[in-house]
Design an enzyme around this catalytic site. Structure first.
Site, PDB file in Angstrom:
ATOM      1  N   GLU A  66       8.366   2.001  55.082  1.00 51.34           N
ATOM      2  CA  GLU A  66       7.915   3.038  56.058  1.00 51.34           C
ATOM      3  C   GLU A  66       6.908   2.622  56.770  1.00 51.34           C
ATOM      4  O   GLU A  66       6.036   1.700  56.125  1.00 51.34           O
ATOM      5  CB  GLU A  66       7.033   3.622  54.257  1.00 51.34           C
ATOM      6  CG  GLU A  66       8.051   4.618  53.676  1.00 51.34           C
ATOM      7  CD  GLU A  66       9.055   5.758  54.834  1.00 51.34           C
ATOM      8  OE1 GLU A  66       8.638   6.375  55.912  1.00 51.34           O
ATOM      9  OE2 GLU A  66       9.874   5.623  53.991  1.00 51.34           O
TER      10      GLU A  66
ATOM     11  N   CYS B 130      -0.358   7.188  60.163  1.00 52.74           N
ATOM     12  CA  CYS B 130       1.062   7.321  60.329  1.00 52.74           C
ATOM     13  C   CYS B 130       1.936   8.333  60.772  1.00 52.74           C
ATOM     14  O   CYS B 130       2.597   9.084  61.384  1.00 52.74           O
ATOM     15  CB  CYS B 130       2.086   6.580  59.637  1.00 52.74           C
ATOM     16  SG  CYS B 130       2.177   7.406  57.451  1.00 52.74           S
TER      17      CYS B 130
END
Length: 522
Positions: free
Chosen positions: A294, A328
């Site tokens: 990720e 993020c």
């Protein structure tokens, strides 16, 4: 009484209301307690051994650079190899441990973390620069991951017994999900409890053993998690805590022939480097390594002229500046339909100018960024932004003995500008104008990333179109683009945002297993 009867259905851990004095005082007391341990040494944890090394990571409070939170021992290649051999040996028994027993360790750890929730959060306030609410949510999510993955493991165990396969006359057929082997866990610094705990627990509850190499910026939080797992009796060697250099032991373990999988959360650049290393077959390697990655995001919010503009502006500011934009999922871009563009920009600027900056331990809304490297990089992007857009809020350093930067907004930014395209990972928001909602969606999609996004509108037809056309792993309607909840919003992104692993979702644990089909002739 069986384990199924002992557990309750999964529900997200409630957040603490720090407007209540007793909760605020409890957090203040936890912070004071953590401070009494400032400057202590933290060892490596390899099997049953606690190893203190001469070389160490110095953890500095980013909000007060005069404070050393602690000294964390660093593993070298030799110690990384020792940890690998320890994990390999432990795997032989751990993989045979019943799934319900493995799940019980997570449930016990969740219970104990809940009992000392403020202490875990206080470490993040001081080591990671989170305010009370951000730290509290981080710890709550860590508890959620342990509770959720424990239940998910038991569900998978049930599937092993009941998966409906096509009937074949004269045969009995089933599928078992079995563990992979030894994995390397590389969590990020920005959610140092939640993501570290979630990545690690998903791997171990499925029967794997792990080498946990936390981010150097948040290794002390990770140490407390590793100690918690020891406290609940997790067998030695299942979880090995080995902080160290990514370039040294991170690359060594990623390339190791006995590494079966690498689970990583972090930047695009590092994720691609790990993927490339893992793709190379080392001498003696007999499998294709699995990479669960990720990575970054350049997330955005789209607002059309039918939207609730006050709600949209609040969501834009919250998404952009929560934890100083160091997520993020942070909404670092906003595309507004021109009919309401000036209104939304004005509202967002006014909200941003009200944000107070200061020490996280005093619970200011905006704290420091994580370290000198981030501080320098973000200020450099702000300078770039001054050439690419109109500065309407912030724009520079903020006062304080730490890495403080003003929440910054640039308006009238072109979709191809660097501050619209490159992940800054700091408190910088770029806003752009679109002629209509279709162009706004096209501008949103014009990025190499695809993690989170939001669409604000009151028009059901447009909402349906946005749900279809906006290309990201987590899309929200009429709400902020941060704040995914375990079990409710499986989290992971498209394109350069990673492998879309969907952490906190109902198929995440499968990534740490392999399916073995079993057939017996009657």
């Amino acid at each position: 009484m069986g384990l199924y009867a002992r557990i309750t259905p999964f529900a997200n851990e409630p957040l603490t209301d720090f407007t209540q004095e007793h909760h605020r005082k409890a957090m203040e007391a936890a912070i004071a307690q953590v401070k009494t341990g400032f400057g202590r040494q933290y060892p490596l944890l390899i099997g049953s051994e606690r190893i203190v090394t001469e070389d160490h990571i110095v953890s500095i409070n980013p909000g007060n650079l005069d404070e050393v939170v602690g000294y964390v021992s660093k593993a070298d290649v030799g110690l990384a190899e020792k940890a690998m051999q320890t994990a390999l040996a432990a795997f032989e028994s751990w993989r045979k441990t019943p799934a319900r027993e493995r799940a019980e360790y997570l449930l016990q750890a969740a219970k104990r973390m809940r009992e000392r929730k403020h202490l875990f959060s206080a470490v993040m306030v001081l080591e990671s620069g989170k305010n009370y609410a951000e730290a509290d949510a981080d710890t709550a999510e860590a508890i959620d991951f342990m509770e959720f993955y424990a239940r998910e493991m038991m569900r998978l165990e049930g599937i092993n017994e009941t998966l409906p396969l096509t009937a074949v006359l004269g045969e009995v057929n089933k599928v078992n999900y079995i563990p992979l082997g030894v994995g390397v866990i590389l969590p990020p610094w920005n959610f140092p409890n939640a993501i570290c705990t979630g990545m690690t627990c998903a791997a171990i509850v499925t029967g794997n053993t792990v080498l946990l190499k936390p981010s150097s910026q948040s290794a002390i939080v990770a140490y407390h998690f590793a100690e918690l797992m020891k406290e609940v009796g997790l067998p030695d060697g299942v979880l090995n805590f080995i902080p160290g250099s990514g370039a040294e032991i991170g690359d060594y373990l990623t390339s190791h022939p006995r590494t079966r999988f690498v689970s990583f959360t972090g930047s695009k650049e590092v994720g691609l480097h790990i993927n490339a290393l893992a793709a190379q077959t080392a001498e003696g390697q007999i499998w294709i390594k699995r990479v669960i990655a990720e990575m970054g995001g350049k997330d955005g919010i789209v607002v059309d002229e039918t939207a609730d503009l006050d709600a949209a502006a609040q969501a834009i500011v919250t998404s952009a500046f929560g934890y100083q934009g160091q997520k993020c999922s942070a909404g670092s871009r906003a595309f507004i339909v021109e009919a309401v563009y000036d209104q939304v920009v004005e509202k967002a600027a006014a909200l941003t100018q009200k944000l107070e900056i200061g020490l996280p331990e005093r619970n200011y809304r905006i704290g420091p960024v994580i370290d000198q490297s981030s501080y320098t990089r973000i200020l450099r992007y702000i300078d770039i932004g001054k050439t690419e857009g109109k500065l309407i809020a912030g724009g520079g350093k903020a006062a304080g003995n730490g890495y403080y930067i003003e929440p910054t907004i640039f308006a009238d930014v072109d979709g191809k500008a660097r501050i619209m395209q490159e992940e800054i990972f700091g408190p910088v928001l770029a806003m752009g104008k679109a002629k209509d909602y279709k162009e706004a969606i096209a501008l949103f999609n014009d990025t190499e990333y695809g993690l989170t996004g939001s669409f604000f509108s009151a028009d059901e037809g447009r909402i349906a179109e946005a749900l279809e056309e906006m290309h990201c792993g987590n899309l929200y309607i009429n709400r902020k683009c941060t704040g995914a909840l375990v079990g409710a919003h499986p989290f992971g992104g498209f394109n350069m945002s990673g492998t879309d692993s969907k952490a906190g979702g109902y198929d995440y644990l499968l990534l740490f297993t392999q399916a073995k089909a079993l057939s017996r002739k009657l």
